[in-house]
Write a protein that holds these residues in place. Structure first.
Motif, PDB file in Angstrom:
ATOM      1  N   PRO A   1       0.826  -1.215   0.000  1.00 44.74           N
ATOM      2  CA  PRO A   1       0.000   0.000   0.000  1.00 44.74           C
ATOM      3  C   PRO A   1       0.858   1.263   0.000  1.00 44.74           C
ATOM      4  O   PRO A   1       2.037   1.233   0.370  1.00 44.74           O
ATOM      5  CB  PRO A   1      -0.798  -0.111   1.304  1.00 44.74           C
ATOM      6  CG  PRO A   1      -0.109  -1.112   2.128  1.00 44.74           C
ATOM      7  CD  PRO A   1       0.710  -1.975   1.232  1.00 44.74           C
ATOM      8  N   PHE A   2       0.275   2.367  -0.413  1.00 48.69           N
ATOM      9  CA  PHE A   2       1.021   3.612  -0.604  1.00 48.69           C
ATOM     10  C   PHE A   2       1.571   4.198   0.686  1.00 48.69           C
ATOM     11  O   PHE A   2       2.513   4.979   0.654  1.00 48.69           O
ATOM     12  CB  PHE A   2       0.153   4.657  -1.314  1.00 48.69           C
ATOM     13  CG  PHE A   2      -1.063   5.069  -0.544  1.00 48.69           C
ATOM     14  CD1 PHE A   2      -1.008   6.116   0.350  1.00 48.69           C
ATOM     15  CD2 PHE A   2      -2.267   4.415  -0.718  1.00 48.69           C
ATOM     16  CE1 PHE A   2      -2.124   6.505   1.063  1.00 48.69           C
ATOM     17  CE2 PHE A   2      -3.387   4.798  -0.024  1.00 48.69           C
ATOM     18  CZ  PHE A   2      -3.321   5.848   0.869  1.00 48.69           C
ATOM     19  N   TRP A   3       1.038   3.850   1.811  1.00 47.90           N
ATOM     20  CA  TRP A   3       1.513   4.449   3.053  1.00 47.90           C
ATOM     21  C   TRP A   3       2.758   3.750   3.597  1.00 47.90           C
ATOM     22  O   TRP A   3       3.393   4.240   4.517  1.00 47.90           O
ATOM     23  CB  TRP A   3       0.419   4.495   4.118  1.00 47.90           C
ATOM     24  CG  TRP A   3      -0.157   3.161   4.462  1.00 47.90           C
ATOM     25  CD1 TRP A   3       0.346   2.249   5.351  1.00 47.90           C
ATOM     26  CD2 TRP A   3      -1.344   2.589   3.923  1.00 47.90           C
ATOM     27  NE1 TRP A   3      -0.451   1.137   5.374  1.00 47.90           N
ATOM     28  CE2 TRP A   3      -1.508   1.326   4.524  1.00 47.90           C
ATOM     29  CE3 TRP A   3      -2.288   3.010   2.996  1.00 47.90           C
ATOM     30  CZ2 TRP A   3      -2.569   0.500   4.205  1.00 47.90           C
ATOM     31  CZ3 TRP A   3      -3.342   2.182   2.696  1.00 47.90           C
ATOM     32  CH2 TRP A   3      -3.469   0.944   3.297  1.00 47.90           C
ATOM     33  N   GLN A   4       3.152   2.616   3.008  1.00 48.67           N
ATOM     34  CA  GLN A   4       4.370   1.936   3.445  1.00 48.67           C
ATOM     35  C   GLN A   4       5.558   2.406   2.634  1.00 48.67           C
ATOM     36  O   GLN A   4       5.457   2.674   1.438  1.00 48.67           O
ATOM     37  CB  GLN A   4       4.203   0.421   3.285  1.00 48.67           C
ATOM     38  CG  GLN A   4       3.215  -0.177   4.254  1.00 48.67           C
ATOM     39  CD  GLN A   4       3.141  -1.679   4.102  1.00 48.67           C
ATOM     40  OE1 GLN A   4       3.672  -2.252   3.168  1.00 48.67           O
ATOM     41  NE2 GLN A   4       2.472  -2.322   5.045  1.00 48.67           N
ATOM     42  N   LYS A   5       6.718   2.500   3.292  1.00 44.20           N
ATOM     43  CA  LYS A   5       7.938   2.951   2.634  1.00 44.20           C
ATOM     44  C   LYS A   5       8.360   1.972   1.540  1.00 44.20           C
ATOM     45  O   LYS A   5       8.079   0.783   1.608  1.00 44.20           O
ATOM     46  CB  LYS A   5       9.085   3.063   3.636  1.00 44.20           C
ATOM     47  CG  LYS A   5       9.010   4.233   4.546  1.00 44.20           C
ATOM     48  CD  LYS A   5      10.269   4.271   5.390  1.00 44.20           C
ATOM     49  CE  LYS A   5      10.307   5.501   6.232  1.00 44.20           C
ATOM     50  NZ  LYS A   5      11.543   5.588   7.014  1.00 44.20           N
ATOM     51  N   ILE A   6       9.072   2.518   0.569  1.00 43.78           N
ATOM     52  CA  ILE A   6       9.648   1.680  -0.472  1.00 43.78           C
ATOM     53  C   ILE A   6      10.906   1.037   0.099  1.00 43.78           C
ATOM     54  O   ILE A   6      11.793   1.729   0.593  1.00 43.78           O
ATOM     55  CB  ILE A   6       9.971   2.506  -1.726  1.00 43.78           C
ATOM     56  CG1 ILE A   6       8.665   3.004  -2.344  1.00 43.78           C
ATOM     57  CG2 ILE A   6      10.773   1.688  -2.725  1.00 43.78           C
ATOM     58  CD1 ILE A   6       8.837   3.870  -3.556  1.00 43.78           C
ATOM     59  N   GLY A   7      10.956  -0.260   0.042  1.00 44.49           N
ATOM     60  CA  GLY A   7      12.068  -0.992   0.619  1.00 44.49           C
ATOM     61  C   GLY A   7      13.195  -1.196  -0.366  1.00 44.49           C
ATOM     62  O   GLY A   7      13.151  -0.714  -1.501  1.00 44.49           O
ATOM     63  N   PRO A   8      14.211  -1.957   0.036  1.00 46.86           N
ATOM     64  CA  PRO A   8      15.323  -2.241  -0.879  1.00 46.86           C
ATOM     65  C   PRO A   8      14.838  -3.135  -2.018  1.00 46.86           C
ATOM     66  O   PRO A   8      14.093  -4.088  -1.800  1.00 46.86           O
ATOM     67  CB  PRO A   8      16.340  -2.968   0.002  1.00 46.86           C
ATOM     68  CG  PRO A   8      15.573  -3.476   1.161  1.00 46.86           C
ATOM     69  CD  PRO A   8      14.402  -2.547   1.343  1.00 46.86           C
ATOM     70  N   LEU A   9      15.234  -2.821  -3.225  1.00 45.82           N
ATOM     71  CA  LEU A   9      14.736  -3.536  -4.395  1.00 45.82           C
ATOM     72  C   LEU A   9      15.780  -4.460  -5.010  1.00 45.82           C
ATOM     73  O   LEU A   9      15.700  -4.813  -6.162  1.00 45.82           O
ATOM     74  CB  LEU A   9      14.275  -2.522  -5.450  1.00 45.82           C
ATOM     75  CG  LEU A   9      13.074  -1.689  -5.046  1.00 45.82           C
ATOM     76  CD1 LEU A   9      12.832  -0.588  -6.063  1.00 45.82           C
ATOM     77  CD2 LEU A   9      11.846  -2.557  -4.907  1.00 45.82           C
ATOM     78  N   ARG A  10      16.758  -4.867  -4.298  1.00 46.51           N
ATOM     79  CA  ARG A  10      17.816  -5.717  -4.870  1.00 46.51           C
ATOM     80  C   ARG A  10      17.556  -7.153  -4.629  1.00 46.51           C
ATOM     81  O   ARG A  10      16.962  -7.797  -4.105  1.00 46.51           O
ATOM     82  CB  ARG A  10      19.181  -5.359  -4.282  1.00 46.51           C
ATOM     83  CG  ARG A  10      19.511  -3.911  -4.456  1.00 46.51           C
ATOM     84  CD  ARG A  10      19.872  -3.606  -5.863  1.00 46.51           C
ATOM     85  NE  ARG A  10      19.913  -2.140  -6.009  1.00 46.51           N
ATOM     86  CZ  ARG A  10      20.142  -1.552  -7.118  1.00 46.51           C
ATOM     87  NH1 ARG A  10      20.333  -2.229  -8.197  1.00 46.51           N
ATOM     88  NH2 ARG A  10      20.180  -0.260  -7.194  1.00 46.51           N
TER      89      ARG A  10
END
Length: 84
Positions: free
Chosen positions: A75-84
């Motif tokens: 959901p939009f209210w959660q931070k974007i995490g590491p994408l690796r």
């Protein structure tokens, strides 16, 4: 021609932690509200962009398709995490 900064909004203004600090509590509620809305909008746009990319493009920039799919489902209210 338009210019769009590549730095996230959180780097340009207050971070999420600053919003919860005592100094942010002194700032007007309206300012914090609009900042939060801007951060959420940026997260939605980033996740839509990830969702529109194909597996080859994701691999070229170093993101696994599985990590991108997981991130797009948050959901939009959660931070974007590491994408690796």
């Amino acid at each position: 021609m338009s210019f769009q900064s590549r730095r996230p909004l959180s780097d340009r203004a207050l971070s999420d932690q600053d919003l919860l600090s005592s100094s942010a509590a002194r700032s007007p509620l309206r300012r914090r509200f609009f900042f939060t809305m801007a951060v959420w909008r940026e997260r939605v746009q980033a996740r839509r962009c990830l969702a529109s990319m194909d597996a080859r493009s994701l691999r070229e920039i170093g993101i696994s398709p599985i990590a991108a799919a997981y991130e797009c489902g948050k959901p939009f209210w959660q931070k974007i995490g590491p994408l690796r």
